[in-house]
Design a protein around this motif. Structure first.
Motif, PDB file in Angstrom:
ATOM      1  N   VAL A  97      36.056  28.476  32.155  1.00 13.36           N
ATOM      2  CA  VAL A  97      37.332  27.927  31.717  1.00 13.36           C
ATOM      3  C   VAL A  97      37.213  26.409  31.782  1.00 13.36           C
ATOM      4  O   VAL A  97      36.993  25.839  32.855  1.00 13.36           O
ATOM      5  N   GLY A  98      37.349  25.742  30.642  1.00 17.76           N
ATOM      6  CA  GLY A  98      37.167  24.296  30.613  1.00 17.76           C
ATOM      7  C   GLY A  98      38.248  23.602  29.821  1.00 17.76           C
ATOM      8  O   GLY A  98      38.663  24.088  28.764  1.00 17.76           O
ATOM      9  N   HIS A  99      38.697  22.473  30.347  1.00 13.97           N
ATOM     10  CA  HIS A  99      39.680  21.660  29.642  1.00 13.97           C
ATOM     11  C   HIS A  99      38.975  20.462  29.019  1.00 13.97           C
ATOM     12  O   HIS A  99      38.218  19.758  29.689  1.00 13.97           O
ATOM     13  N   SER A 100      39.214  20.232  27.734  1.00 17.65           N
ATOM     14  CA  SER A 100      38.712  19.052  27.030  1.00 17.65           C
ATOM     15  C   SER A 100      37.195  18.906  27.233  1.00 17.65           C
ATOM     16  O   SER A 100      36.427  19.751  26.791  1.00 17.65           O
ATOM     17  N   MET A 101      36.747  17.854  27.899  1.00 14.93           N
ATOM     18  CA  MET A 101      35.321  17.660  28.126  1.00 14.93           C
ATOM     19  C   MET A 101      34.703  18.867  28.809  1.00 14.93           C
ATOM     20  O   MET A 101      33.595  19.306  28.462  1.00 14.93           O
ATOM     21  N   GLY A 102      35.414  19.447  29.780  1.00 20.92           N
ATOM     22  CA  GLY A 102      34.920  20.638  30.458  1.00 20.92           C
ATOM     23  C   GLY A 102      34.785  21.818  29.520  1.00 20.92           C
ATOM     24  O   GLY A 102      33.896  22.665  29.676  1.00 20.92           O
ATOM     25  N   GLY A 103      35.667  21.887  28.514  1.00 20.86           N
ATOM     26  CA  GLY A 103      35.556  22.934  27.511  1.00 20.86           C
ATOM     27  C   GLY A 103      34.294  22.792  26.676  1.00 20.86           C
ATOM     28  O   GLY A 103      33.635  23.775  26.336  1.00 20.86           O
ATOM     29  N   LYS A 104      33.951  21.560  26.348  1.00 22.47           N
ATOM     30  CA  LYS A 104      32.719  21.322  25.590  1.00 22.47           C
ATOM     31  C   LYS A 104      31.489  21.685  26.408  1.00 22.47           C
ATOM     32  O   LYS A 104      30.518  22.235  25.880  1.00 22.47           O
ATOM     33  N   VAL A 105      31.528  21.364  27.693  1.00 20.74           N
ATOM     34  CA  VAL A 105      30.418  21.752  28.570  1.00 20.74           C
ATOM     35  C   VAL A 105      30.291  23.277  28.582  1.00 20.74           C
ATOM     36  O   VAL A 105      29.187  23.821  28.498  1.00 20.74           O
ATOM     37  N   GLY A 106      31.437  23.961  28.661  1.00 20.16           N
ATOM     38  CA  GLY A 106      31.419  25.417  28.643  1.00 20.16           C
ATOM     39  C   GLY A 106      30.860  25.980  27.346  1.00 20.16           C
ATOM     40  O   GLY A 106      30.077  26.937  27.353  1.00 20.16           O
ATOM     41  N   MET A 107      31.254  25.388  26.199  1.00 22.88           N
ATOM     42  CA  MET A 107      30.737  25.856  24.913  1.00 22.88           C
ATOM     43  C   MET A 107      29.222  25.730  24.842  1.00 22.88           C
ATOM     44  O   MET A 107      28.519  26.661  24.433  1.00 22.88           O
ATOM     45  N   LEU A 108      28.719  24.559  25.231  1.00 18.77           N
ATOM     46  CA  LEU A 108      27.286  24.308  25.132  1.00 18.77           C
ATOM     47  C   LEU A 108      26.514  25.199  26.097  1.00 18.77           C
ATOM     48  O   LEU A 108      25.457  25.738  25.751  1.00 18.77           O
ATOM     49  N   PHE A 109      27.063  25.394  27.306  1.00 25.17           N
ATOM     50  CA  PHE A 109      26.416  26.283  28.263  1.00 25.17           C
ATOM     51  C   PHE A 109      26.360  27.702  27.705  1.00 25.17           C
ATOM     52  O   PHE A 109      25.343  28.385  27.810  1.00 25.17           O
ATOM     53  N   ALA A 110      27.469  28.161  27.121  1.00 26.24           N
ATOM     54  CA  ALA A 110      27.523  29.520  26.586  1.00 26.24           C
ATOM     55  C   ALA A 110      26.547  29.717  25.434  1.00 26.24           C
ATOM     56  O   ALA A 110      25.915  30.773  25.310  1.00 26.24           O
ATOM     57  N   LEU A 111      26.426  28.719  24.575  1.00 28.10           N
ATOM     58  CA  LEU A 111      25.489  28.821  23.459  1.00 28.10           C
ATOM     59  C   LEU A 111      24.050  28.883  23.940  1.00 28.10           C
ATOM     60  O   LEU A 111      23.216  29.573  23.345  1.00 28.10           O
ATOM     61  N   GLN A 112      23.752  28.179  25.009  1.00 26.66           N
ATOM     62  CA  GLN A 112      22.386  28.149  25.521  1.00 26.66           C
ATOM     63  C   GLN A 112      22.093  29.290  26.499  1.00 26.66           C
ATOM     64  O   GLN A 112      20.929  29.599  26.758  1.00 26.66           O
ATOM     65  N   ASN A 113      23.145  29.904  27.039  1.00 29.86           N
ATOM     66  CA  ASN A 113      22.968  30.987  28.014  1.00 29.86           C
ATOM     67  C   ASN A 113      23.888  32.163  27.681  1.00 29.86           C
ATOM     68  O   ASN A 113      24.716  32.559  28.508  1.00 29.86           O
ATOM     69  N   PRO A 114      23.785  32.726  26.487  1.00 31.49           N
ATOM     70  CA  PRO A 114      24.751  33.753  26.057  1.00 31.49           C
ATOM     71  C   PRO A 114      24.773  34.987  26.952  1.00 31.49           C
ATOM     72  O   PRO A 114      25.825  35.612  27.111  1.00 31.49           O
ATOM     73  N   SER A 115      23.638  35.349  27.538  1.00 33.07           N
ATOM     74  CA  SER A 115      23.607  36.561  28.362  1.00 33.07           C
ATOM     75  C   SER A 115      24.291  36.364  29.704  1.00 33.07           C
ATOM     76  O   SER A 115      24.611  37.338  30.390  1.00 33.07           O
ATOM     77  N   LYS A 116      24.556  35.105  30.096  1.00 35.96           N
ATOM     78  CA  LYS A 116      25.149  34.825  31.404  1.00 35.96           C
ATOM     79  C   LYS A 116      26.670  34.653  31.343  1.00 35.96           C
ATOM     80  O   LYS A 116      27.320  34.554  32.371  1.00 35.96           O
ATOM     81  N   VAL A 117      27.220  34.586  30.130  1.00 33.69           N
ATOM     82  CA  VAL A 117      28.638  34.282  29.972  1.00 33.69           C
ATOM     83  C   VAL A 117      29.391  35.510  29.468  1.00 33.69           C
ATOM     84  O   VAL A 117      29.089  36.062  28.410  1.00 33.69           O
ATOM     85  N   LYS A 118      30.371  35.924  30.244  1.00 26.97           N
ATOM     86  CA  LYS A 118      31.195  37.078  29.887  1.00 26.97           C
ATOM     87  C   LYS A 118      32.311  36.678  28.948  1.00 26.97           C
ATOM     88  O   LYS A 118      32.641  37.389  27.988  1.00 26.97           O
ATOM     89  N   SER A 119      32.948  35.525  29.229  1.00 24.01           N
ATOM     90  CA  SER A 119      34.038  35.043  28.380  1.00 24.01           C
ATOM     91  C   SER A 119      34.141  33.532  28.518  1.00 24.01           C
ATOM     92  O   SER A 119      33.638  32.939  29.472  1.00 24.01           O
ATOM     93  N   LEU A 120      34.814  32.938  27.551  1.00 21.46           N
ATOM     94  CA  LEU A 120      34.924  31.478  27.497  1.00 21.46           C
ATOM     95  C   LEU A 120      36.322  31.087  27.052  1.00 21.46           C
ATOM     96  O   LEU A 120      36.811  31.555  26.025  1.00 21.46           O
ATOM     97  N   VAL A 121      36.977  30.246  27.853  1.00 23.56           N
ATOM     98  CA  VAL A 121      38.304  29.731  27.507  1.00 23.56           C
ATOM     99  C   VAL A 121      38.199  28.212  27.400  1.00 23.56           C
ATOM    100  O   VAL A 121      37.812  27.541  28.366  1.00 23.56           O
ATOM    101  N   CYS A 122      38.524  27.674  26.236  1.00 24.55           N
ATOM    102  CA  CYS A 122      38.464  26.230  26.010  1.00 24.55           C
ATOM    103  C   CYS A 122      39.874  25.732  25.706  1.00 24.55           C
ATOM    104  O   CYS A 122      40.520  26.217  24.775  1.00 24.55           O
TER     105      CYS A 122
END
Length: 264
Positions: A138-163
């Motif tokens: 769960v990331g707000h603004s800049m934290g949301g972008k960090v979450g997106m990039l992490f999820a794209l690079q580690n898809p098997s480790k991320v269950k869900s993503l809230v930006c």
């Protein structure tokens, strides 16, 4: 999490599932100096009561620019009645109680996050992750972008993503935070040679440059009192964020890499 789903990402202010208040237990960050790995970020961890009827759900909260883990304090407390949650909120580099660095890119923060979650035992460093081990980001603004990039690079480790309040696009040349930076730098410069000894006086000075009181209060959460010598009766303050580095690198924070150029 897929490239296609990120293209369709929508930001939202609405959280509708959070009940009452929880007095969580705090686990302070552990710092590591193993080279060449990045330092570990400051982490605060909470756990809700366990129940054999539910699987453990791991949630990681990330703040936006000028923020800290404390921005998520209320949301975390409101999750009290949801069983089997393992939650952690982090201070991203150059923010809060985390380390300062001259480097400040989204990829740097993704690397920090990966390293910290592994060191905290929240994620394993295995290339494959079972559904029980996956995390929700769960990331707000800049934290949301960090979450997106992490999820794209580690898809098997991320269950869900809230930006929240952000999309996977570059905001460079669309808007910037120069007025906020200018107000903060002005306060820092005048505080070193004047008697700005209270938050009220600090707010009064910043109001000459930044008219939005809400924005000033948000920024002033980073204006912290510094310890003086026993012989000094004056209160002094300083910015806890790495102000100059954040300003210099704000384009890196506002940017987002083209999907086709990501190292996935």
């Amino acid at each position: 999490i897929s490239k296609e789903s990120l293209h369709c990402a929508m930001s939202t202010h609405r959280f509708t599932i959070f009940p009452k208040i929880y007095n969580g237990c705090v686990c302070r960050a552990r710092y590591y100096s193993t080279s060449p790995s990045p330092p570990s970020m400051h982490v605060v961890r909470y756990a809700t009561p366990s129940s054999s009827s539910y699987l453990v759900h791991k949630i990681v909260f990330m703040h936006g620019l000028f923020g800290s883990w404390e921005n998520w304090r209320l949301i975390i407390k409101l999750l009290k009645d949801c069983p089997n949650l393992e939650m952690c909120a982090v201070d991203l580099r150059n923010h809060g109680a985390s380390f300062h660095s001259d480097q400040m890119t989204l990829q740097d923060m993704v690397d920090d996050l990966s390293y910290t979650l592994e060191k905290e035992g929240i994620l394993s460093n295995n290339t494959t992750t079972s559904s029980k081990e996956q995390i929700s980001l769960v990331g707000h603004s800049m934290g949301g972008k960090v979450g997106m990039l992490f999820a794209l690079q580690n898809p098997s480790k991320v269950k869900s993503l809230v930006c929240v309040d952000v999309a996977p696009v570059s905001y460079v040349k669309i808007h910037n935070h120069d007025s906020k930076f200018n107000a903060m730098k002005s306060l820092r410069d005048i505080a070193s040679c004047s008697e700005i000894t209270t938050r009220q006086k600090a707010d009064e000075h910043m109001s000459k440059i930044l008219t939005d009181k809400g924005e000033r209060m948000y920024l002033l959460s980073n204006w912290i009192e510094t310890p003086n010598s026993p012989s000094s009766s004056l209160r002094t303050f300083q910015w806890r964020i790495n102000l100059d580095v954040l300003h210099k690198n704000q384009a890196n924070v506002l940017d987002f890499p083209a999907i086709e150029n990501l190292p996935i």
